[in-house]
Design a protein around this motif. Structure first.
Motif, PDB file in Angstrom:
ATOM      1  N   SER A 292      53.336  78.295  46.396  1.00 28.30           N
ATOM      2  CA  SER A 292      52.753  79.331  47.253  1.00 28.30           C
ATOM      3  C   SER A 292      52.443  78.791  48.652  1.00 28.30           C
ATOM      4  O   SER A 292      52.274  77.578  48.834  1.00 28.30           O
ATOM      5  N   SER A 293      52.324  79.719  49.591  1.00 33.80           N
ATOM      6  CA  SER A 293      51.987  79.333  50.971  1.00 33.80           C
ATOM      7  C   SER A 293      51.589  80.559  51.768  1.00 33.80           C
ATOM      8  O   SER A 293      52.138  81.647  51.563  1.00 33.80           O
ATOM      9  N   LEU A 294      50.671  80.393  52.685  1.00 31.94           N
ATOM     10  CA  LEU A 294      50.397  81.414  53.709  1.00 31.94           C
ATOM     11  C   LEU A 294      50.761  80.829  55.078  1.00 31.94           C
ATOM     12  O   LEU A 294      51.671  81.287  55.754  1.00 31.94           O
ATOM     13  N   ARG A 295      50.061  79.740  55.472  1.00 35.42           N
ATOM     14  CA  ARG A 295      50.246  79.178  56.809  1.00 35.42           C
ATOM     15  C   ARG A 295      51.644  78.598  57.019  1.00 35.42           C
ATOM     16  O   ARG A 295      52.283  78.855  58.051  1.00 35.42           O
ATOM     17  N   THR A 296      52.116  77.811  56.071  1.00 32.64           N
ATOM     18  CA  THR A 296      53.398  77.123  56.264  1.00 32.64           C
ATOM     19  C   THR A 296      54.522  78.140  56.373  1.00 32.64           C
ATOM     20  O   THR A 296      55.399  78.035  57.228  1.00 32.64           O
TER      21      THR A 296
ATOM     22  N   ARG B 173      59.353  73.258  50.454  1.00 31.99           N
ATOM     23  CA  ARG B 173      57.995  73.001  49.934  1.00 31.99           C
ATOM     24  C   ARG B 173      58.096  72.740  48.441  1.00 31.99           C
ATOM     25  O   ARG B 173      58.564  73.592  47.676  1.00 31.99           O
TER      26      ARG B 173
ATOM     27  N   GLU C 175      55.654  70.435  52.954  1.00 28.59           N
ATOM     28  CA  GLU C 175      54.744  69.800  52.016  1.00 28.59           C
ATOM     29  C   GLU C 175      55.533  69.431  50.778  1.00 28.59           C
ATOM     30  O   GLU C 175      55.947  70.270  49.993  1.00 28.59           O
TER      31      GLU C 175
ATOM     32  N   HIS D  79      52.447  65.894  53.747  1.00 32.79           N
ATOM     33  CA  HIS D  79      52.518  67.228  54.377  1.00 32.79           C
ATOM     34  C   HIS D  79      52.579  67.009  55.894  1.00 32.79           C
ATOM     35  O   HIS D  79      51.613  67.253  56.618  1.00 32.79           O
TER      36      HIS D  79
ATOM     37  N   GLN E 212      51.588  69.612  58.637  1.00 30.46           N
ATOM     38  CA  GLN E 212      50.135  69.796  58.705  1.00 30.46           C
ATOM     39  C   GLN E 212      49.508  68.640  59.484  1.00 30.46           C
ATOM     40  O   GLN E 212      48.691  68.856  60.381  1.00 30.46           O
TER      41      GLN E 212
ATOM     42  N   CYS F 299      42.747  71.821  56.205  1.00 37.31           N
ATOM     43  CA  CYS F 299      44.090  72.392  56.374  1.00 37.31           C
ATOM     44  C   CYS F 299      44.169  73.853  55.938  1.00 37.31           C
ATOM     45  O   CYS F 299      45.100  74.550  56.317  1.00 37.31           O
ATOM     46  N   LEU F 300      43.212  74.299  55.120  1.00 40.76           N
ATOM     47  CA  LEU F 300      43.204  75.641  54.524  1.00 40.76           C
ATOM     48  C   LEU F 300      44.396  75.802  53.561  1.00 40.76           C
ATOM     49  O   LEU F 300      45.420  75.186  53.815  1.00 40.76           O
ATOM     50  N   PRO F 301      44.306  76.600  52.501  1.00 36.79           N
ATOM     51  CA  PRO F 301      43.139  77.402  52.135  1.00 36.79           C
ATOM     52  C   PRO F 301      41.986  76.519  51.651  1.00 36.79           C
ATOM     53  O   PRO F 301      42.227  75.454  51.084  1.00 36.79           O
TER      54      PRO F 301
ATOM     55  N   ARG G 260      49.874  74.934  63.665  1.00 35.55           N
ATOM     56  CA  ARG G 260      51.005  74.767  62.746  1.00 35.55           C
ATOM     57  C   ARG G 260      52.291  75.327  63.354  1.00 35.55           C
ATOM     58  O   ARG G 260      53.381  74.829  63.087  1.00 35.55           O
TER      59      ARG G 260
END
Ligand code: CP
Length: 317
Positions: free
Chosen positions: A46-50, A110, A142, A147, A150, A274-276, A302
């Motif tokens: 899973s990913s949001l930012r990347t 990833r 990542e 990573h 990041q 780095c979040l989340p 990012r």
């Protein structure tokens, strides 16, 4: 640049930071480089930012972008050679990778550590197969042990916010209910060790990282001592690295949560993650909502780190 998986691939750090500054100030000046080029982003996790920042970076460079979530809609991939494929995985990664390579010019991957086999994780089995079999430049979004996009964004952010030439940067372990890979702390340590910052790592006993990533960092088990006079507090959870506890949770001690009393020991430090992030496990609401929290500019950078790297790869095509 051919592939990007670690700090060495970026070359000279001050030159990379200058390129990142140019990219941030001129986000659309290199669209000609990506014209008629296809960027493929492969996600095993899973990913949001990347996902969003790398896609945006590719668009800023004029590229067409394809995103594939392997676990949602693609065939399940067998990753081991020699397996009799009579189970639930209908496609082998050794066919899938060159096929993906046939549809694009650059591949981002990833693929997290799975904590099933430490040697597979630390030999970067998945991303190295992409490098070996895709026929394309490959960059990490990542991988099992690092990573780098990041970490590059983290470095850009520290450079933007630092008030002294040689800030004290502290990487602190913080509690989390699930076992998380060491990729972010490994990578952050690797990039910090490539600077001349004062760099300190603090964690409970048993959470020692691989010596190769700790490098010249000072490891301080007394967290209050580590926080003292820090300019940046970088929080992250990770599972144990050392055998026989590889991939295990050894502590959920919330005295390691980043909170206001510990931040008061610092030199009015900025808070980074780095979040989340799990609030009130890793960091209190009060700290992450404080003016010293720079998690949003950190995440925004990012796009800058991804675009700087993609531009270098495009220039070398
Ligand atoms: N920091 C980071 O990589 O965020 P995502 O997992 O949402 O991509």
């Amino acid at each position: 640049m051919k592939h990007f998986t670690c700090v060495q691939d970026i070359g000279d750090l001050s030159s990379a930071l200058q390129k990142a500054k140019y990219t941030k100030e001129n986000p659309f000046s290199d669209q000609h480089l990506g014209k008629n080029k296809t960027l493929m982003l492969i996600f095993f996790n899973s990913s949001l930012r990347t996902r969003l920042s790398t896609q945006k970076a590719g668009i800023n460079l004029g590229m067409n972008v394809i995103v594939l979530d392997i676990n949602q809609g693609a065939w399940k991939l067998e990753t081991e050679r020699g397996v009799i494929m009579d189970g639930d995985k209908p496609e082998h990664i050794l066919e899938a990778i060159p096929v993906m390579g046939a549809y694009c010019d650059i591949i981002g991957v990833r693929s997290f550590a799975q904590f099933e086999n430490k040697s597979d994780d630390y030999n970067e089995l998945i991303i190295n197969q992409f490098i070996q079999y895709s026929g394309r430049p490959v960059f990490s979004m990542e991988a099992a042990t690092r990573h780098p996009l990041q970490s590059f964004a983290d470095l850009i952010t520290i450079e933007e916010f630092k008030k002294t030439a040689r800030p004290k940067v502290v990487l602190t372990w913080a509690p989390h209910p699930k076992a998380l890979p060491q990729a972010v702390p490994n990578s952050f340590a690797e990039w910090m060790n490539a600077t001349d910052y004062e760099f300190v790592i603090t964690h409970p006993e048993g959470y020692e990282l691989d010596d190769k990533f700790v490098g010249k960092a000072i490891v301080e088990y007394d967290k209050e001592k580590a926080y003292r006079d820090a300019d940046f507090i970088y929080a992250k959870n990770w599972a144990a690295y050392r055998d026989p506890n590889y991939g295990k949770i050894l502590s959920t001690d919330r005295s390691w949560t980043v909170d206001t009393p510990k931040m008061a020991l610092t030199n009015n430090a900025y808070f980074m993650h780095c979040l989340p992030v799990r609030r009130n496990m890793i960091v209190t609401d009060e700290v992450i909502e404080s003016p010293q929290s720079i998690v949003i500019p950190e995440a925004a950078n990012r796009v800058v780190s991804a675009q700087t790297v993609l531009k270098e790869i495009l220039l070398a095509l």
